[in-house]
Write a protein that holds these residues in place. Sequence first.
Motif, short mmCIF file in Angstrom:
data_model
loop_
_atom_site.label_atom_id
_atom_site.label_comp_id
_atom_site.label_asym_id
_atom_site.label_seq_id
_atom_site.Cartn_x
_atom_site.Cartn_y
_atom_site.Cartn_z
N PRO A 1 0.83 -1.21 0.00
CA PRO A 1 0.00 0.00 0.00
C PRO A 1 0.86 1.26 0.00
CG PRO A 1 -0.14 -1.13 2.11
CD PRO A 1 0.67 -2.00 1.21
N LYS A 2 0.25 2.36 -0.41
CA LYS A 2 0.95 3.64 -0.47
C LYS A 2 1.43 4.02 0.93
CE LYS A 2 -1.43 7.31 -1.30
NZ LYS A 2 -2.22 8.38 -1.90
N GLN A 3 2.69 4.41 1.02
CA GLN A 3 3.31 4.77 2.29
C GLN A 3 3.00 6.22 2.63
OE1 GLN A 3 5.00 2.28 4.05
NE2 GLN A 3 4.11 1.07 2.39
N ALA A 4 3.31 6.61 3.85
CA ALA A 4 3.03 7.97 4.33
C ALA A 4 3.86 9.02 3.60
CB ALA A 4 3.27 8.06 5.83
N VAL B 1 2.41 6.36 -8.31
CA VAL B 1 2.77 6.66 -6.93
C VAL B 1 4.25 7.04 -6.90
CG1 VAL B 1 2.95 5.74 -4.60
CG2 VAL B 1 1.00 5.10 -6.03
N HIS B 2 4.54 8.21 -6.34
CA HIS B 2 5.91 8.73 -6.27
C HIS B 2 6.25 9.04 -4.81
CE1 HIS B 2 6.27 9.38 -10.62
NE2 HIS B 2 5.03 9.83 -10.58
N HIS B 3 7.55 9.15 -4.56
CA HIS B 3 8.03 9.61 -3.26
C HIS B 3 7.80 11.12 -3.18
CE1 HIS B 3 10.94 10.66 -0.09
NE2 HIS B 3 10.58 9.49 0.40
N ARG B 4 7.65 11.63 -1.96
CA ARG B 4 7.39 13.07 -1.76
C ARG B 4 8.48 13.95 -2.36
NH1 ARG B 4 2.52 15.24 -0.54
NH2 ARG B 4 1.45 13.93 0.96
N SER B 5 9.69 13.42 -2.51
CA SER B 5 10.77 14.22 -3.09
C SER B 5 10.52 14.50 -4.58
CB SER B 5 12.11 13.51 -2.92
OG SER B 5 12.11 12.28 -3.62
N ARG B 6 9.60 13.77 -5.22
CA ARG B 6 9.27 13.97 -6.63
C ARG B 6 8.10 14.94 -6.83
NH1 ARG B 6 12.10 13.09 -10.39
NH2 ARG B 6 10.39 12.47 -11.71
N LEU B 7 7.59 15.52 -5.74
CA LEU B 7 6.46 16.44 -5.81
C LEU B 7 6.92 17.76 -6.42
CD1 LEU B 7 3.49 17.00 -5.12
CD2 LEU B 7 4.28 17.82 -2.89
N ALA B 8 6.27 18.16 -7.51
CA ALA B 8 6.63 19.40 -8.18
C ALA B 8 5.73 20.54 -7.73
CB ALA B 8 6.54 19.24 -9.70
N GLU B 9 4.43 20.29 -7.66
CA GLU B 9 3.52 21.35 -7.25
C GLU B 9 2.26 20.74 -6.66
OE1 GLU B 9 1.09 22.84 -11.00
OE2 GLU B 9 3.25 22.88 -11.40
N GLU B 10 1.64 21.53 -5.82
CA GLU B 10 0.38 21.14 -5.21
C GLU B 10 -0.56 22.34 -5.34
OE1 GLU B 10 -1.37 19.68 -0.88
OE2 GLU B 10 0.77 20.01 -1.15
#
Length: 102
Positions: free
Chosen positions: A68-71, A82-91
Motif C-alpha cells: 500500500p501507499k506509504q506515508a 505513486v511517487h516519493h514526496r521528493s518527486r512532488l513538483a507542485e500542489e
Amino acid sequence: MATDYDAPRRSEADELAEDSLEELKARRNETQSGVVDVDEDATAENFELPGADLSGLSGEDLTVKVVPKQADEFTCSVCFLVHHRSRLAEESGGRLICRDCA
C-alpha cells in the motif's frame, strides 16, 4: 552493350529535370494506387514484444506482492503513478503533480 566512358554521366536528377510536367504527372499516377496492401496473416498474435518471453511460465501463476501507499508517497493527479514526496513538483487545489508531469 557498349559503354562510352568518355561521355558525361547523367543522373536520375538530370533526367527528371528534363521531363515535362505532364510526363511527371502521368508517371506519378502510374506508380500510385488506391489499394492498400493488408496482410491478413500479420495479426497481433504474430507480434513478439521484446522481453515478453513468458513461455517458461506456462502453467505457473504469477504472484506480485502489492504494497500500500506509504506515508511519504503521493499519487500524481496527472499520470496516477505513486511517487516519493521528493518527486512532488507542485500542489494546487489539492492536486498533487509529480516532476515528470509538471
